[in-house]
Design an enzyme around this catalytic site. Structure first.
Site, PDB file in Angstrom:
ATOM      1  N   VAL A 169       0.801  -1.231   0.000  1.00 38.83           N
ATOM      2  CA  VAL A 169       0.000   0.000   0.000  1.00 38.83           C
ATOM      3  C   VAL A 169       0.832   1.278   0.000  1.00 38.83           C
ATOM      4  CG1 VAL A 169      -2.038  -1.022   1.059  1.00 38.83           C
ATOM      5  CG2 VAL A 169      -0.236  -0.077   2.520  1.00 38.83           C
ATOM      6  N   TYR A 170       2.126   1.189   0.223  1.00 36.48           N
ATOM      7  CA  TYR A 170       2.938   2.403   0.225  1.00 36.48           C
ATOM      8  C   TYR A 170       2.988   2.968  -1.198  1.00 36.48           C
ATOM      9  CZ  TYR A 170       4.606   0.816   4.829  1.00 36.48           C
ATOM     10  OH  TYR A 170       4.695   0.391   6.131  1.00 36.48           O
TER      11      TYR A 170
END
Length: 344
Positions: A55-56
């Site tokens: 998700v980064y």
């Protein structure tokens, strides 16, 4: 010279500082070349442990890490990533289900440009998903050679115990690590989580040892509101004028004064404190710039005196979280009022 530490009982050795890659990508540092230079500098300094997550920046961080490790560096790095958060609009493009784990690991492997992930972590608990569903999928990935180990992040002590017992009773591979929030301002895990981790021989790799920047030295009484990329996204958490942050600001200011007396920067004091706890394996640092990285390198070589550690305990008592917002995860039993009230 870096003194490596055992990663739980796996036999793997990792550096006391782990390079966190959350800041690499469009959300914080969009310059791929600059991010790669930071990663290479960390590796050249002796860091052999890199942590990221799908998700980064929606996969971009993994892509940058993959680029940085290309060309022969991959074999020397213990590479960790995570799954759980939403990766698109699809209702099933997230979570801890077998369906998503089996799909998303392939996406992470592709973005990272590798055939295997050393540590694949469940980014957050998901009470609605049977823990055996998650452990079963992760165990299969270990047997397939796509991941070497798996762990958890921001789990409650009871959830850690449940995962260990479920693995034993169902014949699954077991989690070997936990990644919780921990700093001089966020000490709640000292009460129960860290003793539980020690009893099961888990590696502990805390995130946010600088309390999201509160221990950078810029949050002081009487100072102006510091500019921060994180504050732009989570304003209330970093607002020095907010009543809920008053205790945190006072503690950060007192700790900065203590760091000055000890002849250290507050950043180095904060990292050295986290690494002093016998349950901690490696502290995750998350620099956005080369300058930030340089201020943190070498903190693992600092040994704090008993007097300094006692002073820290006086400012923030052991086992204390100054704000609930810094827990990293609020379980449904607290966040959902319906679970605390009888229906009428």
């Amino acid at each position: 010279m870096t003194e490596y530490r055992p990663f739980g009982r796996t036999g793997v050795q990792v550096s006391p500082l782990c390079l966190g890659a959350m800041m690499f990508g469009s959300q914080f540092n969009p310059d791929h070349d600059d991010s790669i230079r930071i990663i290479h500098r960390a590796l050249d300094s002796g860091i052999n442990f890199v942590d990221t997550a799908d998700v980064y920046s929606q996969g971009e961080s993994e892509t940058i890490v993959g680029k940085a490790l290309a060309g022969g560096r991959r074999d020397d790095v213990v590479l960790a990533t995570k799954f759980h958060g939403g990766m698109g609009e699809g209702v099933n493009h997230r979570g801890n289900s077998r369906r998503w784990i089996v799909q998303e690991v392939e996406n992470s492997l592709r973005r990272l440009g590798t055939d295997w992930i050393d540590l694949y972590q469940v980014h957050r608990p998901e009470p609605g998903t049977d823990i055996d569903e998650t452990l079963g999928a992760l165990s299969d990935l270990v047997h397939q050679g796509k991941i070497r180990y798996f762990g958890t992040s921001t789990y409650q002590p009871s959830e850690i115990v449940e995962a260990q017992w479920t693995a034993q009773r169902r014949g699954r591979e077991r989690p070997v690590s936990e990644q919780p929030p921990y700093s001089m301002l966020v000490r709640g895990i000292e009460r129960e989580m860290l003793p539980v981790a020690q009893s099961y021989g888990l590696a502990v790799i805390p995130w946010s040892p600088l309390a999201g920047g509160w221990l950078s030295g810029r949050y002081r009484k009487g100072a102006e509101q510091p500019a921060s990329s994180r504050a732009a996204l989570q304003g209330n958490r970093f607002d020095i004028g907010a009543e809920e942050n008053a205790a945190k600001l006072a503690a950060a200011d007192a700790l900065a004064e203590l760091a000055d007396e000890a002849g250290l920067s507050l950043v180095r004091l904060a990292l050295a404190f986290v690494l002093e706890h016998p349950a901690i394996t490696s502290a995750i640092i998350g620099p956005r710039t080369m300058e930030q990285l340089e201020t943190q390198l070498g903190a693992d070589e600092i040994k704090l005196s008993q007097d300094v550690l006692d002073r820290i305990d006086e400012i923030v008592p052991p086992g204390t979280n100054l704000t609930q917002r810094d827990n990293g995860y609020v379980p449904p039993s607290l966040s959902d009022a319906a679970l605390r009230r009888r229906t009428r």
